[in-house]
Design a protein around this motif. Sequence first.
Motif, PDB file in Angstrom:
ATOM      1  N   THR A  58     -12.967  13.973  -6.990  1.00  7.08           N
ATOM      2  CA  THR A  58     -12.882  12.890  -6.019  1.00  7.08           C
ATOM      3  C   THR A  58     -11.485  12.279  -6.026  1.00  7.08           C
ATOM      4  N   ILE A  59     -11.019  11.892  -4.838  1.00  5.41           N
ATOM      5  CA  ILE A  59      -9.706  11.265  -4.683  1.00  5.41           C
ATOM      6  C   ILE A  59      -9.923   9.837  -4.202  1.00  5.41           C
ATOM      7  N   ILE A  60      -9.333   8.896  -4.901  1.00  3.28           N
ATOM      8  CA  ILE A  60      -9.390   7.495  -4.484  1.00  3.28           C
ATOM      9  C   ILE A  60      -7.961   7.061  -4.199  1.00  3.28           C
ATOM     10  N   ILE A  61      -7.715   6.757  -2.921  1.00  6.72           N
ATOM     11  CA  ILE A  61      -6.376   6.332  -2.510  1.00  6.72           C
ATOM     12  C   ILE A  61      -6.411   4.829  -2.284  1.00  6.72           C
ATOM     13  N   TYR A  62      -5.519   4.160  -2.956  1.00  5.94           N
ATOM     14  CA  TYR A  62      -5.393   2.709  -2.844  1.00  5.94           C
ATOM     15  C   TYR A  62      -4.077   2.425  -2.132  1.00  5.94           C
ATOM     16  N   PHE A  63      -4.164   1.946  -0.883  1.00  5.79           N
ATOM     17  CA  PHE A  63      -2.977   1.559  -0.124  1.00  5.79           C
ATOM     18  C   PHE A  63      -2.758   0.067  -0.306  1.00  5.79           C
ATOM     19  N   TYR A  64      -1.533  -0.293  -0.607  1.00  2.00           N
ATOM     20  CA  TYR A  64      -1.158  -1.684  -0.806  1.00  2.00           C
ATOM     21  C   TYR A  64       0.161  -1.929  -0.078  1.00  2.00           C
ATOM     22  N   THR A  65       0.603  -3.169  -0.045  1.00  3.31           N
ATOM     23  CA  THR A  65       1.955  -3.494   0.410  1.00  3.31           C
ATOM     24  C   THR A  65       2.559  -4.463  -0.596  1.00  3.31           C
ATOM     25  N   ASP A  66       3.869  -4.559  -0.564  1.00  6.24           N
ATOM     26  CA  ASP A  66       4.558  -5.454  -1.494  1.00  6.24           C
ATOM     27  C   ASP A  66       4.263  -6.927  -1.214  1.00  6.24           C
ATOM     28  N   TRP A  67       4.008  -7.268   0.036  1.00  8.79           N
ATOM     29  CA  TRP A  67       3.804  -8.666   0.421  1.00  8.79           C
ATOM     30  C   TRP A  67       2.338  -9.112   0.326  1.00  8.79           C
ATOM     31  N   CYS A  68       1.433  -8.212   0.065  1.00 12.73           N
ATOM     32  CA  CYS A  68      -0.005  -8.489   0.131  1.00 12.73           C
ATOM     33  C   CYS A  68      -0.498  -9.246  -1.113  1.00 12.73           C
ATOM     34  N   GLY A  69      -0.846 -10.511  -0.922  1.00 12.42           N
ATOM     35  CA  GLY A  69      -1.365 -11.308  -2.028  1.00 12.42           C
ATOM     36  C   GLY A  69      -2.726 -10.830  -2.507  1.00 12.42           C
ATOM     37  N   ILE A  70      -3.580 -10.400  -1.589  1.00 10.90           N
ATOM     38  CA  ILE A  70      -4.902  -9.893  -1.959  1.00 10.90           C
ATOM     39  C   ILE A  70      -4.754  -8.620  -2.797  1.00 10.90           C
ATOM     40  N   CYS A  71      -3.740  -7.794  -2.465  1.00 11.90           N
ATOM     41  CA  CYS A  71      -3.485  -6.573  -3.255  1.00 11.90           C
ATOM     42  C   CYS A  71      -3.167  -6.926  -4.698  1.00 11.90           C
ATOM     43  N   LYS A  72      -2.372  -7.951  -4.887  1.00 12.54           N
ATOM     44  CA  LYS A  72      -2.005  -8.377  -6.242  1.00 12.54           C
ATOM     45  C   LYS A  72      -3.239  -8.871  -7.012  1.00 12.54           C
ATOM     46  N   ILE A  73      -4.117  -9.588  -6.318  1.00 14.93           N
ATOM     47  CA  ILE A  73      -5.364 -10.045  -6.949  1.00 14.93           C
ATOM     48  C   ILE A  73      -6.223  -8.842  -7.319  1.00 14.93           C
TER      49      ILE A  73
END
Length: 145
Positions: A35-50
Amino acid sequence: MRILYALLLYMFPIIGFAQISLTDFNQNFNSNPKTIIIYFYTDWCGICKIQEKQLYNRPEIMKVLNDQSYFLKINGESKEPIQFLNSQFLVENFSENHSFVRAFFEEKSISYPLWIILDKDLNVLGKYEGLIKIKEFKKLLSQLN
């Protein structure tokens, strides 16, 4: 010495449970599909950091992500080409989101973090936008086994 010890304890989840690189993934997938789990984030995303803090502070979740799947962490607004198995995805000037993100999610408005789950045959099992709470994340991972 105490400061160094505290720093190592604080950083251990990040160092000890890192996701696989795209290069390693591309080299290993054909000989060991899972299985492949891809997590896309951005540098500015506060929810990503959480989301990342929640995950990296839970070694049991990171162990499942790393042992039972290929866990790929990719910047959804990267300006670099992305090689995914036998396909190359290039940056397109007209879009903020990388063409690799849009290969899975065609909507104009994308909310980050964005999770894509693929099976061994590269079929999309699920797409999730936004923060996934730990309880739901554990339930999701238990269904992948």
